[in-house]
Enzyme design. Sequence first.
Site, mmCIF file in Angstrom:
data_model
loop_
_atom_site.group_PDB
_atom_site.id
_atom_site.type_symbol
_atom_site.label_atom_id
_atom_site.label_comp_id
_atom_site.label_asym_id
_atom_site.label_seq_id
_atom_site.Cartn_x
_atom_site.Cartn_y
_atom_site.Cartn_z
ATOM 1 N N CYS A 163 0.807 -1.239 0.046
ATOM 2 C CA CYS A 163 -0.011 -0.067 0.001
ATOM 3 C C CYS A 163 0.685 1.305 0.108
ATOM 4 O O CYS A 163 1.365 1.541 -0.916
ATOM 5 C CB CYS A 163 -0.809 -0.163 1.171
ATOM 6 S SG CYS A 163 -2.385 1.164 0.862
ATOM 7 N N HIS A 223 -3.816 -4.990 0.554
ATOM 8 C CA HIS A 223 -3.363 -5.501 1.960
ATOM 9 C C HIS A 223 -3.309 -7.065 2.162
ATOM 10 O O HIS A 223 -4.432 -7.448 2.637
ATOM 11 C CB HIS A 223 -4.312 -4.646 3.055
ATOM 12 C CG HIS A 223 -3.721 -3.221 3.115
ATOM 13 N ND1 HIS A 223 -3.017 -2.974 4.213
ATOM 14 C CD2 HIS A 223 -4.411 -2.198 2.595
ATOM 15 C CE1 HIS A 223 -3.012 -1.671 3.956
ATOM 16 N NE2 HIS A 223 -3.730 -1.225 3.169
ATOM 17 N N GLU A 273 -1.878 -8.849 4.055
ATOM 18 C CA GLU A 273 -1.714 -9.215 5.582
ATOM 19 C C GLU A 273 -3.176 -9.317 5.980
ATOM 20 O O GLU A 273 -3.384 -10.096 6.960
ATOM 21 C CB GLU A 273 -0.965 -8.088 6.276
ATOM 22 C CG GLU A 273 -1.789 -7.060 6.503
ATOM 23 C CD GLU A 273 -1.808 -5.976 5.446
ATOM 24 O OE1 GLU A 273 -2.403 -4.843 5.645
ATOM 25 O OE2 GLU A 273 -1.246 -6.172 4.418
#
Length: 211
Positions: free
Chosen positions: A95, A189, A191
Amino acid sequence: MKRAVLTIGNLKKMDPYRDALTAAGVDVLVATVEQPIESLQGMGLVLCGGSDVDPALYGAARDPQCEASDAARDELEQKLLREALSADLPVLAICRGMQLFNVTHAGGTLVQHLEGHRISNHGTHDVEVFEGTRLAGILGAGVHAVNSRHHQAVERMGAGLTVSAKSPTGVIDGLERADLRFAVAVQWHPEDMVERVAVQRRLFEAFANEL
């Protein structure tokens, strides 16, 4: 032991990044402006999401819709990124991290505001991962549904970078350095997706395999 430095602006948002890296077998050292590190010393580098990159870094006047920047964080992360790239240490940029990755390369600029583009963490949009890129080797070429929480994006690519993924609207969602061992950047993202989308785990596993 496989070790990587994780740079972040807000420690309250650290856990998903750290958990995804730990699950991939990486021992994480967190670096912040308050607790910086001087050198990577052979470790990998993960650049996380957060505040808008200072437009001054790419020679632009600040747009009124550009959010507050953190000059100290920009400086710390650019220093570590330049060290990693120079030493060919593994880099994963996420990001804001991808945006900094772009502007750290000569000529890279950002769109300071994409109207209506910020999407919730639970919503998804498609990106096309391009055949022949390192990202395709990790996730597979073709269309993937990803999340995103950004209102800025790559405008002009920095020197030496390759586009690895785009959204249907033309927004660049992936960049990489083909000449380096592992220098991969994504706008979404991963994660936050690893628990429900197994393919996203491969980004962290691929990074870990290069440490």
